[in-house]
Motif scaffolding. Structure first.
Motif, short mmCIF file in Angstrom:
data_model
loop_
_atom_site.label_atom_id
_atom_site.label_comp_id
_atom_site.label_asym_id
_atom_site.label_seq_id
_atom_site.Cartn_x
_atom_site.Cartn_y
_atom_site.Cartn_z
N THR A 3 0.87 -1.18 0.00
CA THR A 3 0.00 0.00 0.00
C THR A 3 0.90 1.23 0.00
O THR A 3 2.11 1.14 0.29
CB THR A 3 -0.89 0.05 1.27
N PRO A 47 -6.42 -4.32 6.40
CA PRO A 47 -7.13 -3.47 5.43
C PRO A 47 -7.97 -2.36 6.07
O PRO A 47 -7.95 -1.22 5.59
CB PRO A 47 -8.01 -4.45 4.65
N ASN A 48 -8.69 -2.70 7.13
CA ASN A 48 -9.51 -1.67 7.78
C ASN A 48 -10.02 -2.22 9.11
O ASN A 48 -9.71 -3.35 9.48
CB ASN A 48 -10.64 -1.16 6.88
N ASN A 86 -14.13 2.97 6.83
CA ASN A 86 -14.16 1.52 6.61
C ASN A 86 -14.85 1.23 5.28
O ASN A 86 -16.07 1.25 5.20
CB ASN A 86 -14.88 0.82 7.76
N GLY A 87 -14.03 0.99 4.25
CA GLY A 87 -14.58 0.64 2.95
C GLY A 87 -14.77 1.85 2.05
O GLY A 87 -14.96 2.97 2.53
N GLN A 92 -13.01 5.33 2.28
CA GLN A 92 -11.66 4.78 2.45
C GLN A 92 -10.99 4.65 1.08
O GLN A 92 -11.51 4.00 0.17
CB GLN A 92 -11.70 3.41 3.14
N LEU A 95 -6.36 1.04 1.57
CA LEU A 95 -6.77 -0.16 2.30
C LEU A 95 -5.64 -0.63 3.22
O LEU A 95 -5.02 -1.68 3.01
CB LEU A 95 -7.21 -1.25 1.34
#
Ligand code: 5GP
Length: 112
Positions: A3, A47-48, A86-87, A92, A95
């Protein structure tokens, strides 16, 4: 998987690093949404928040304690917001678990 934040952690790309230890790194956001806009990022690629496993939950108090410290350090201890998206539908874009610390102005509505 990598990332943009992992690249910052590995010094492949530069950032203004405010704090770092084995678990977290804190940087200024490159595109600040407030006079103070700091990102508190887990070094581990999670990721979250929805993907956070029980074995990594010990990171949360550490993140919030560091947020308190940074808020005081940057003089926004009396008014700031911590948020995590989140998402994609929540906004977001990266990630890799991170918390925004926002302050230094009167902050608007919560829902976006
Ligand atoms: P998200 O949209 O996933 O909640 O938050 C990602 C944040 O990372 C955004 O506020 C964005 O401005 C920030 N960001 C994206 N790329 C970079 C970068 O290369 N360096 C820094 N310091 N921040 C970044």
């Amino acid at each position: 998987m990598t990332t943009i934040f992992k690249k910052i952690i590995e010094r492949d790309i530069s950032a203004e690093i405010l704090y770092e230890d084995d678990d977290i790194i804190c940087i200024h956001d490159k595109f600040p949404q407030a006079p103070i806009h700091i990102l508190i990022i887990t070094k581990k690629i999670i990721p979250n928040i929805q993907e956070l496993k029980v074995e990594d939950m010990h990171l949360l108090p550490k993140i919030f304690a560091k947020a308190q410290e940074l808020a005081s350090q940057f003089g926004v201890q009396d008014g700031y917001r911590i948020l995590t998206n989140n998402g994609p539908s929540a906004g977001q874009t990266v990630l890799h678990l991170h918390f925004h610390l926002l302050g230094g102005k009167v902050l608007g509505g919560k829902g976006g």
